[in-house]
Design a protein around this motif. Structure first.
Motif, PDB file in Angstrom:
ATOM      1  N   ILE A 171     -11.949   7.010   0.175  1.00 30.56           N
ATOM      2  CA  ILE A 171     -11.214   8.252   0.399  1.00 30.56           C
ATOM      3  C   ILE A 171     -12.015   9.079   1.396  1.00 30.56           C
ATOM      4  CG2 ILE A 171     -10.097  10.249  -0.643  1.00 30.56           C
ATOM      5  CD1 ILE A 171     -10.338   8.813  -3.367  1.00 30.56           C
ATOM      6  N   GLN A 172     -11.393   9.390   2.508  1.00 27.35           N
ATOM      7  CA  GLN A 172     -12.075  10.173   3.537  1.00 27.35           C
ATOM      8  C   GLN A 172     -11.729  11.647   3.383  1.00 27.35           C
ATOM      9  OE1 GLN A 172     -10.422   8.087   6.960  1.00 27.35           O
ATOM     10  NE2 GLN A 172     -12.329   6.945   7.229  1.00 27.35           N
ATOM     11  N   ARG A 173     -12.666  12.479   3.742  1.00 30.12           N
ATOM     12  CA  ARG A 173     -12.428  13.937   3.755  1.00 30.12           C
ATOM     13  C   ARG A 173     -11.755  14.379   2.457  1.00 30.12           C
ATOM     14  NH1 ARG A 173     -10.444  11.663   8.060  1.00 30.12           N
ATOM     15  NH2 ARG A 173      -8.274  12.244   7.601  1.00 30.12           N
ATOM     16  N   THR A 174     -12.444  14.147   1.352  1.00 32.48           N
ATOM     17  CA  THR A 174     -11.839  14.405   0.043  1.00 32.48           C
ATOM     18  C   THR A 174     -11.350  15.843  -0.091  1.00 32.48           C
ATOM     19  OG1 THR A 174     -14.065  14.813  -0.826  1.00 32.48           O
ATOM     20  CG2 THR A 174     -13.111  12.629  -1.207  1.00 32.48           C
ATOM     21  N   GLN A 175     -10.257  15.971  -0.826  1.00 30.76           N
ATOM     22  CA  GLN A 175      -9.653  17.265  -1.131  1.00 30.76           C
ATOM     23  C   GLN A 175      -9.664  17.442  -2.643  1.00 30.76           C
ATOM     24  OE1 GLN A 175      -8.494  19.307   1.465  1.00 30.76           O
ATOM     25  NE2 GLN A 175      -9.499  17.742   2.704  1.00 30.76           N
ATOM     26  N   PHE A 199      -6.704   7.657   2.502  1.00 31.45           N
ATOM     27  CA  PHE A 199      -6.997   6.631   1.500  1.00 31.45           C
ATOM     28  C   PHE A 199      -6.911   5.259   2.159  1.00 31.45           C
ATOM     29  CE2 PHE A 199      -6.817   8.715  -2.736  1.00 31.45           C
ATOM     30  CZ  PHE A 199      -6.546  10.008  -2.316  1.00 31.45           C
ATOM     31  N   PHE A 200      -7.922   4.443   1.895  1.00 32.72           N
ATOM     32  CA  PHE A 200      -7.993   3.123   2.506  1.00 32.72           C
ATOM     33  C   PHE A 200      -8.597   2.163   1.486  1.00 32.72           C
ATOM     34  CE2 PHE A 200      -8.499  -0.021   5.689  1.00 32.72           C
ATOM     35  CZ  PHE A 200      -9.753  -0.590   5.531  1.00 32.72           C
ATOM     36  N   ALA A 201      -8.009   0.992   1.346  1.00 33.76           N
ATOM     37  CA  ALA A 201      -8.552   0.014   0.408  1.00 33.76           C
ATOM     38  C   ALA A 201      -8.741  -1.307   1.113  1.00 33.76           C
ATOM     39  CB  ALA A 201      -7.624  -0.162  -0.796  1.00 33.76           C
ATOM     40  N   GLU A 202      -9.738  -2.046   0.666  1.00 37.61           N
ATOM     41  CA  GLU A 202      -9.985  -3.363   1.247  1.00 37.61           C
ATOM     42  C   GLU A 202     -10.500  -4.317   0.185  1.00 37.61           C
ATOM     43  OE1 GLU A 202     -12.830  -2.795   4.369  1.00 37.61           O
ATOM     44  OE2 GLU A 202     -14.429  -2.198   3.003  1.00 37.61           O
ATOM     45  N   ARG A 203     -10.319  -5.589   0.475  1.00 39.98           N
ATOM     46  CA  ARG A 203     -10.799  -6.668  -0.407  1.00 39.98           C
ATOM     47  C   ARG A 203     -11.095  -7.865   0.500  1.00 39.98           C
ATOM     48  NH1 ARG A 203      -7.440  -9.901  -5.153  1.00 39.98           N
ATOM     49  NH2 ARG A 203      -9.231 -10.392  -6.475  1.00 39.98           N
ATOM     50  N   LYS A 235       0.845  -1.206   0.000  1.00 43.15           N
ATOM     51  CA  LYS A 235       0.000   0.000   0.000  1.00 43.15           C
ATOM     52  C   LYS A 235       0.870   1.243   0.000  1.00 43.15           C
ATOM     53  CE  LYS A 235      -0.818  -0.294   4.997  1.00 43.15           C
ATOM     54  NZ  LYS A 235      -1.849  -0.287   6.059  1.00 43.15           N
ATOM     55  N   SER A 236       2.062   1.089  -0.520  1.00 42.53           N
ATOM     56  CA  SER A 236       3.038   2.173  -0.473  1.00 42.53           C
ATOM     57  C   SER A 236       2.650   3.369  -1.336  1.00 42.53           C
ATOM     58  CB  SER A 236       4.407   1.658  -0.898  1.00 42.53           C
ATOM     59  OG  SER A 236       4.364   1.186  -2.230  1.00 42.53           O
ATOM     60  N   GLY A 237       1.751   3.173  -2.304  1.00 43.65           N
ATOM     61  CA  GLY A 237       1.369   4.268  -3.178  1.00 43.65           C
ATOM     62  C   GLY A 237       0.210   5.107  -2.674  1.00 43.65           C
ATOM     63  N   LEU A 238      -0.425   4.695  -1.612  1.00 44.46           N
ATOM     64  CA  LEU A 238      -1.546   5.486  -1.081  1.00 44.46           C
ATOM     65  C   LEU A 238      -0.999   6.830  -0.623  1.00 44.46           C
ATOM     66  CD1 LEU A 238      -3.466   2.737   0.924  1.00 44.46           C
ATOM     67  CD2 LEU A 238      -3.998   3.643  -1.343  1.00 44.46           C
ATOM     68  N   PRO A 239      -1.568   7.933  -1.121  1.00 40.71           N
ATOM     69  CA  PRO A 239      -0.954   9.246  -0.888  1.00 40.71           C
ATOM     70  C   PRO A 239      -1.086   9.764   0.541  1.00 40.71           C
ATOM     71  CG  PRO A 239      -2.892   9.451  -2.306  1.00 40.71           C
ATOM     72  CD  PRO A 239      -2.697   8.009  -2.079  1.00 40.71           C
ATOM     73  N   SER A 240      -2.067   9.312   1.269  1.00 39.91           N
ATOM     74  CA  SER A 240      -2.206   9.779   2.655  1.00 39.91           C
ATOM     75  C   SER A 240      -3.068   8.786   3.420  1.00 39.91           C
ATOM     76  CB  SER A 240      -2.855  11.170   2.678  1.00 39.91           C
ATOM     77  OG  SER A 240      -4.250  11.074   2.466  1.00 39.91           O
ATOM     78  N   ASP A 241      -3.157   9.004   4.710  1.00 39.33           N
ATOM     79  CA  ASP A 241      -3.974   8.088   5.527  1.00 39.33           C
ATOM     80  C   ASP A 241      -5.465   8.328   5.319  1.00 39.33           C
ATOM     81  OD1 ASP A 241      -3.336   9.810   8.708  1.00 39.33           O
ATOM     82  OD2 ASP A 241      -4.303  10.462   6.859  1.00 39.33           O
TER      83      ASP A 241
END
Lengths: 110, 110
Positions: B79-83, B65-69, B57-63
């Motif tokens: 993506i929380q609190r989108t910018q 961003f969260f992915a699951e499967r 998950k090294s490419g996730l730009p910030s905390d």
């Protein structure tokens, strides 16, 4: 951060001409891939060349790889209007990442 | 057979909202990737799953961003609190060997 850099950034040719795109990368790779992206079909895998290969063909596509120069080229022969798209090189360096370049935008005029 | 599908295809979010992007991979594909593609750029690696395990998950730009499967099939990128800088096309790919990409979700944060 992107590993590959394509050259040229944009290319405009007449139908029937050949198109050559180049890709340079920075670190050692396991393999290098070329992809095409257009609005109709999204991102599509074209061809993969492994680090121990020097040249590969697929239909009208010819890919070369020079690991000593850390570069690859994609040649599209006898181009067609339908080849109009963005072309990306992508490298795998081990691990799970695929690193894409910024792409070459090819426009084939009918 | 069916390819990779993503939903929604387009999403407009107000800054600060949370979003969830879904990817349905090709059945039987163990590997699943998420990429972020900014306008005029190549896809940038975000994260990789092998079955349900998130191995990179090294490419996730910030905390944010969260992915699951969770069951090793469908994946969700949240993506929380989108910018505004999160505005991009988010691509999902699944693979057994070469990567097959979905059509992407175009996220616009206003």
């Amino acid at each position: 951060s992107q590993q590959g850099e394509e050259d040229p950034q944009a290319l405009s040719i007449q139908e029937g001409e050949n198109a050559t795109m180049n890709c340079s990368y920075k670190t050692s790779i396991n393999n290098l891939q070329w992809y095409r992206q257009n609005s109709g079909r999204g991102l599509v895998h074209l061809i993969l060349i492994r680090s121990n290969e020097r040249e590969k063909h697929s239909g009208r596509l010819r890919v070369t790889l020079d690991t000593s120069k850390k570069s690859s080229s994609l040649l599209i022969t006898a181009s067609r209007a339908a080849d109009t798209a963005s072309y990306f090189c992508a490298t795998e360096t081990g691990g799970f990442k695929t690193i894409f370049g910024a792409g070459t935008r090819l426009f084939v005029k009918a | 057979g069916a390819g990779v599908s993503q939903s929604p295809r387009y999403k407009v979010a107000k800054r600060g909202q949370d979003v969830a992007l879904r990817c349905d991979p090709i059945s039987g594909h163990v590997s699943l990737f998420w990429y972020q593609q900014a306008l005029g750029q190549g896809p940038e690696f975000l994260t990789y799953f092998q079955n349900e395990a998130q191995l990179d998950k090294s490419g996730l730009p910030s905390d944010r961003f969260f992915a699951e499967r969770p069951e090793g099939s469908v994946s969700t990128l949240k993506i929380q609190r989108t910018q505004q800088e999160d505005s991009a096309v988010y691509l999902c790919a699944s693979s057994r060997d070469e990567q097959y990409f979905g059509p992407g979700t175009r996220l616009t944060v206003t």
